[in-house]
Write an enzyme that holds these catalytic residues in place. Structure first.
Site, PDB file in Angstrom:
ATOM      1  N   SER A 184     131.542  32.650  49.908  1.00  0.00           N
ATOM      2  CA  SER A 184     131.173  33.906  50.557  1.00  0.00           C
ATOM      3  C   SER A 184     130.100  34.667  49.790  1.00  0.00           C
ATOM      4  O   SER A 184     130.097  34.717  48.558  1.00  0.00           O
ATOM      5  CB  SER A 184     132.403  34.807  50.687  1.00  0.00           C
ATOM      6  N   ASP A 238     128.468  42.353  57.998  1.00  0.00           N
ATOM      7  CA  ASP A 238     129.041  41.788  56.770  1.00  0.00           C
ATOM      8  C   ASP A 238     127.945  41.605  55.718  1.00  0.00           C
ATOM      9  O   ASP A 238     127.532  40.489  55.393  1.00  0.00           O
ATOM     10  CB  ASP A 238     129.741  40.460  57.087  1.00  0.00           C
ATOM     11  N   HIS A 264     132.508  41.738  52.697  1.00  0.00           N
ATOM     12  CA  HIS A 264     133.907  41.410  52.420  1.00  0.00           C
ATOM     13  C   HIS A 264     134.115  40.886  50.997  1.00  0.00           C
ATOM     14  O   HIS A 264     135.253  40.626  50.594  1.00  0.00           O
ATOM     15  CB  HIS A 264     134.474  40.436  53.467  1.00  0.00           C
TER      16      HIS A 264
END
Length: 258
Positions: A204, A110, A65
């Site tokens: 992230s 992910d 992502h």
């Protein structure tokens, strides 16, 4: 409420999370300048928005992502204001996301591999981190780091990455806080049960390091960050070892475990 731990620079999502792009690990301390050799800053014209991990001189692993257009990667960075002499910047040459990833489910697979446009050189502040040869053990003390939020709600803009130690938890301790988690997402759950230490917005793609190996990738978590019984969710790198090695070896059609 849950939070994907990246600042997406797009429309409403940008307006919602824009203040979190430069925040840091909640409940941590400033990283020692010599402890994050493999940490990669992923940035664009608006600043740092994700992290990654150098796994060899030509490859970085991060969260799927975190994929974006026109980004660069900085290696050997510590302070945003004071450059290290050995900092290096690279562009992505190729990006690989699991071809069997469910595009409408952010938590599914992910993980993203990035091949650099040219290799980086090892230096005083740059060195790759090894992939795991076995799954991590529940109870392991693991290290998180990144340029994400130092506060769960209010905005803080420190100039250096922060680090913290957290524990690898049993999936049963995560499930009540995240009923949407499915086994096929192949994730790890890590944090402090009582709260207070966590990755957050802007972290992230960064590493979860257990026993000096890259075991997890920052993916997902509660909002506000650092809540009790809502630890962070990390992509389980061990489950993707075969895919990673296949891609690096040139088998670009390799698929991930379902």
């Amino acid at each position: 409420m849950v939070l994907i731990r990246v600042l997406a620079n797009l429309l409403i999502l940008q307006l919602s999370y824009a203040q979190k792009s430069s925040e840091l690990v909640v409940g941590g301390d400033e990283c020692n300048i010599n402890e994050h050799h493999s940490l990669v800053a992923i940035f664009n014209s608006t600043g740092f928005f994700c992290s990654g991990t150098l796994i060899n001189q030509e490859w970085v692993v991060t969260a799927a992502h975190c994929d974006s257009k026109n980004f660069k990667m900085k290696f050997g960075a510590h302070s945003k204001k004071l450059l290290n002499e050995d900092e290096q910047i690279r562009n992505p040459k190729e990006k690989f996301i699991c071809p069997n990833k469910k595009s409408n489910e952010i938590l599914d697979k992910d993980i993203m591999l990035i091949k650099l446009d040219s290799p980086v050189s090892n230096s005083a502040h740059i060195a790759p981190l090894s992939l795991p040869s076995s799954p991590p053990s529940v109870g392991s003390v693991c290290r998180i780091m990144g340029w994400g939020s130092t506060t769960p709600i209010e905005v803080t803009y420190p100039d250096v990455p922060y680090c913290a130690n957290i524990n690898l938890l049993d999936d049963a301790e995560c499930k009540p806080g995240y009923p949407e988690l499915l086994p096929e997402y192949r994730t790890l759950c890590a944090g402090i049960v009582q709260g207070g230490k966590d990755t957050c917005g802007g972290d992230s793609g960064g590493p979860l390091i257990c026993n000096e190996k890259l075991h997890g990738i920052v993916s997902y978590g509660g909002h506000p960050c650092g809540q009790s019984h809502k630890p962070g969710i990390y992509t389980n790198v061990f489950d993707y070892n075969d895919w990673i090695q296949s891609i690096i070896a040139g088998n670009t059609d390799a698929t991930c475990l379902s």
